[in-house]
Design an enzyme around this catalytic site. Structure first.
Site, mmCIF file in Angstrom:
data_model
loop_
_atom_site.group_PDB
_atom_site.id
_atom_site.type_symbol
_atom_site.label_atom_id
_atom_site.label_comp_id
_atom_site.label_asym_id
_atom_site.label_seq_id
_atom_site.Cartn_x
_atom_site.Cartn_y
_atom_site.Cartn_z
ATOM 1 N N ASP A 1 33.943 0.747 16.355
ATOM 2 C CA ASP A 1 34.911 1.157 15.339
ATOM 3 C C ASP A 1 34.738 2.643 15.012
ATOM 4 O O ASP A 1 33.674 3.056 14.578
ATOM 5 C CB ASP A 1 34.708 0.306 14.079
ATOM 6 C CG ASP A 1 35.856 0.420 13.096
ATOM 7 O OD1 ASP A 1 36.731 1.277 13.280
ATOM 8 O OD2 ASP A 1 35.862 -0.367 12.126
ATOM 9 N N HIS B 1 46.409 -3.496 17.161
ATOM 10 C CA HIS B 1 45.963 -2.701 16.004
ATOM 11 C C HIS B 1 46.005 -1.213 16.350
ATOM 12 O O HIS B 1 46.481 -0.394 15.571
ATOM 13 C CB HIS B 1 44.537 -3.134 15.636
ATOM 14 C CG HIS B 1 43.951 -2.395 14.479
ATOM 15 N ND1 HIS B 1 44.412 -2.522 13.190
ATOM 16 C CD2 HIS B 1 42.919 -1.503 14.418
ATOM 17 C CE1 HIS B 1 43.693 -1.749 12.381
ATOM 18 N NE2 HIS B 1 42.793 -1.109 13.097
HETATM 19 C C1 HEM Z 1 41.366 1.749 15.421
HETATM 20 C C2 HEM Z 1 38.855 -1.867 13.386
HETATM 21 C C3 HEM Z 1 41.541 -1.467 9.352
HETATM 22 C C4 HEM Z 1 43.509 2.559 11.163
HETATM 23 C C5 HEM Z 1 40.493 0.708 15.242
HETATM 24 C C6 HEM Z 1 39.620 0.172 16.256
HETATM 25 C C7 HEM Z 1 38.911 -0.828 15.681
HETATM 26 C C8 HEM Z 1 39.338 -0.953 14.310
HETATM 27 C C9 HEM Z 1 37.830 -1.679 16.332
HETATM 28 C C10 HEM Z 1 39.551 0.659 17.716
HETATM 29 C C11 HEM Z 1 38.531 1.720 17.948
HETATM 30 C C12 HEM Z 1 38.768 2.987 17.187
HETATM 31 O O1 HEM Z 1 39.572 3.844 17.596
HETATM 32 O O2 HEM Z 1 38.153 3.117 16.134
HETATM 33 C C13 HEM Z 1 39.360 -2.065 12.114
HETATM 34 C C14 HEM Z 1 38.921 -3.098 11.201
HETATM 35 C C15 HEM Z 1 39.681 -2.990 10.072
HETATM 36 C C16 HEM Z 1 40.594 -1.879 10.275
HETATM 37 C C17 HEM Z 1 37.817 -4.114 11.484
HETATM 38 C C18 HEM Z 1 39.652 -3.822 8.825
HETATM 39 C C19 HEM Z 1 39.801 -5.113 8.852
HETATM 40 C C20 HEM Z 1 42.321 -0.351 9.498
HETATM 41 C C21 HEM Z 1 43.242 0.141 8.499
HETATM 42 C C22 HEM Z 1 43.787 1.282 9.017
HETATM 43 C C23 HEM Z 1 43.225 1.491 10.335
HETATM 44 C C24 HEM Z 1 43.500 -0.518 7.145
HETATM 45 C C25 HEM Z 1 44.807 2.237 8.422
HETATM 46 C C26 HEM Z 1 45.414 2.073 7.271
HETATM 47 C C27 HEM Z 1 43.077 2.691 12.469
HETATM 48 C C28 HEM Z 1 43.429 3.820 13.322
HETATM 49 C C29 HEM Z 1 42.836 3.572 14.569
HETATM 50 C C30 HEM Z 1 42.106 2.315 14.428
HETATM 51 C C31 HEM Z 1 44.262 5.040 12.949
HETATM 52 C C32 HEM Z 1 42.909 4.457 15.813
HETATM 53 C C33 HEM Z 1 44.196 4.228 16.571
HETATM 54 C C34 HEM Z 1 44.262 5.105 17.798
HETATM 55 O O3 HEM Z 1 43.723 4.720 18.843
HETATM 56 O O4 HEM Z 1 44.825 6.200 17.689
HETATM 57 N N1 HEM Z 1 40.318 0.001 14.061
HETATM 58 N N2 HEM Z 1 40.355 -1.350 11.513
HETATM 59 N N3 HEM Z 1 42.346 0.475 10.600
HETATM 60 N N4 HEM Z 1 42.277 1.826 13.144
HETATM 61 FE FE1 HEM Z 1 41.372 0.206 12.359
#
Ligand code: HEM
Length: 319
Positions: free
Chosen positions: A156, A229
Site C-alpha cells: 500500500d 480500486h
Molecule cells: C492505491 C489500499 C482507501 C486512494 C491503493 C493500492 C492499495 C490500496 C493496496 C495499490 C497500491 C498503491 O498504489 O498504493 C487501500 C485500502 C484502503 C484504501 C486498504 C482502505 C480500505 C483509499 C481511499 C482513497 C484511496 C479512501 C482515496 C480517497 C488510492 C489511490 C491509489 C490507491 C490514489 C493509487 C492509484 C494509482 O495507481 O494511481 N490503495 N486504499 N485509497 N488508493 Fe487506496
C-alpha cells in the site's frame, strides 16, 4: 540590504513529505467549550515545533515528524485569518450500498516515528499541554506490516508521488496565496471483514485492487464494467492532466478483539481530487459499480483538515 523588505518571507511547509515509518499515531480531537480552550490550542500549535524538538533530539535516527491539520469549524476562531479556498467539513458520500460517513474533528495530529515510544512520548507531552481544552474523538495507533502491506495483504502506497512531484501534488501554491505551503488532509478509519476477504481467491482480490499480490505489479485497466480500486482512484481533470495525492495509510488492529483496519490518510493540494476519488469509490463509475474494496472495508470516520505551513503555525500566537 535596502531591498530586503521587498523579498518574500520564505514559507516553510510542515513535514507533510515525511516518510512512512514503523509506527504512527492518528489523534483527532475537538475543542471543548471552556473559556480558555481556543487560546490554549492556539499557543500549543504555535509551540508545536519546540514540542517536537523535545522528543526528536532523543533519537535523531527515529525519523520523528508531526503534522497538524485544522478543521473547518474551528478555523475562523483559531486563526482569524482567511480560509483556505476549498476548506469545508467532510461531505458524506452516499452510494447505493456504501456510505462514506462524515464525523467530527477540529484538529488532527499525524505523529510518525520509527519508534513507538517516541510517538507515545510526543503525544503524552502534547496532551499535557492541551489539557481540558480538547476532548479526544479518536486515537488510532498504526504499525508497519511487513513490506508496507495493508491487512488485506497488498503493498500500500506504491503509486505515491516521489521527489519534486510531492510538493507539486501536495502543497497549495500561487492559486491561493494565503494558504500557500499548506495541504488539505482527508482521513477515514476503515475496518475490514478479513474472513470475507479471505474467502476470495488471490486472483479475485487482485482484480479488486488492480495490482498483483506477491509482486505488486499493476494490472491493465478494465475496458468496461467493474473497475479496480487503482483505476477508480486515477483522477484526470478536464485537460486530461492526472492529479496524484500522497497517502500515508497505516494498518491498525487487535486480533484478540477481531479488529483489522486501515487508517486512510491522504494529503492533497486540491481537496476536490480526494472528493472525486471518494465519489468514484462509493457511488461508482459508472454509478452502481462501486469499488469492491468497500464490500470488505467499512469507514467508521471521515474528516477533512487543512495543514497550514509551519511558518503559519509559528505565527499563530503573535497577534
Ligand atoms: C492505491 C489500499 C482507501 C486512494 C491503493 C493500492 C492499495 C490500496 C493496496 C495499490 C497500491 C498503491 O498504489 O498504493 C487501500 C485500502 C484502503 C484504501 C486498504 C482502505 C480500505 C483509499 C481511499 C482513497 C484511496 C479512501 C482515496 C480517497 C488510492 C489511490 C491509489 C490507491 C490514489 C493509487 C492509484 C494509482 O495507481 O494511481 N490503495 N486504499 N485509497 N488508493 Fe487506496
Amino acid at each position: 540590504k535596502a531591498n530586503m523588505s521587498n523579498q518574500r518571507v520564505p514559507i516553510e511547509p510542515q513535514r507533510v513529505d515525511a516518510p512512512l515509518t514503523q509506527s504512527a499515531t492518528f489523534l483527532v480531537v475537538t475543542a471543548t467549550k471552556k473559556p480558555d480552550s481556543i487560546n490554549t490550542i492556539r499557543s500549543t500549535l504555535a509551540g508545536l515545533d519546540s514540542l517536537a524538538k523535545n522528543v526528536s533530539i532523543r533519537d535523531l535516527s527515529a525519523q520523528f515528524a508531526c503534522t497538524v491539520g485544522i478543521g473547518s469549524d474551528i478555523w475562523d476562531d483559531l486563526t482569524s485569518l482567511p480560509r483556505p479556498a476549498e476548506l469545508h467539513s467532510f461531505r458524506e458520500v452516499k452510494g447505493e450500498k456504501h456510505i462514506a460517513v462524515s464525523t467530527p474533528g477540529d484538529l488532527l495530529f499525524h505523529i510518525r516515528s520509527e519508534r513507538r515510544d517516541i510517538c507515545f512520548e510526543f503525544e503524552r507531552q502534547l496532551m499535557n499541554q492541551l489539557g481540558d481544552a480538547v476532548s479526544v474523538v479518536d486515537e488510532t495507533v498504526g504499525f508497519r506490516y511487513f513490506d508496507v502491506r495493508d491487512l488485506l495483504g497488498f503493498v500500500d502506497g506504491t503509486a505515491n508521488p516521489v521527489g519534486p512531484s510531492v510538493p507539486a501534488s501536495v502543497l497549495v501554491a500561487g492559486e491561493d496565496t494565503s494558504a500557500e505551503g499548506g495541504s488539505y488532509i482527508v482521513v477515514q478509519k476503515y475496518t475490514h471483514d478479513l474472513p470475507g476477504w479471505g474467502h476470495l481467491s488471490t486472483e479475485q482480490q487482485e482484480k479488486i485492487i488492480g495490482r498483483t499480490k506477491i509482486d505488486n505489479v499493476e494490472l491493465d485497466d478494465a475496458e468496461s464494467g467493474q473497475r479496480s480500486h487503482k483505476t477508480l482512484n486515477t483522477i484526470e481533470d478536464e485537460n486530461g492532466e492526472e492529479h496524484d495525492i500522497l497517502r500515508d495509510n497505516m494498518p491498525f488492529g487487535s486480533p484478540g478483539s477481531a479488529e483489522f483496519g486501515t487508517y486512510f490518510i491522504g494529503y492533497t493540494r486540491r481537496l476536490w481530487v480526494i472528493e472525486k476519488m471518494l465519489e468514484r469509490m462509493f457511488v461508482g463509475d459508472p454509478p452502481g459499480l462501486h469499488d469492491r474494496i468497500l464490500d470488505f472495508s467499512k469507514p467508521l470516520t471521515g474528516t477533512t483538515f487543512f495543514a497550514p505551513s509551519a511558518s503559519f503555525l509559528a505565527n499563530l500566537d503573535s497577534e
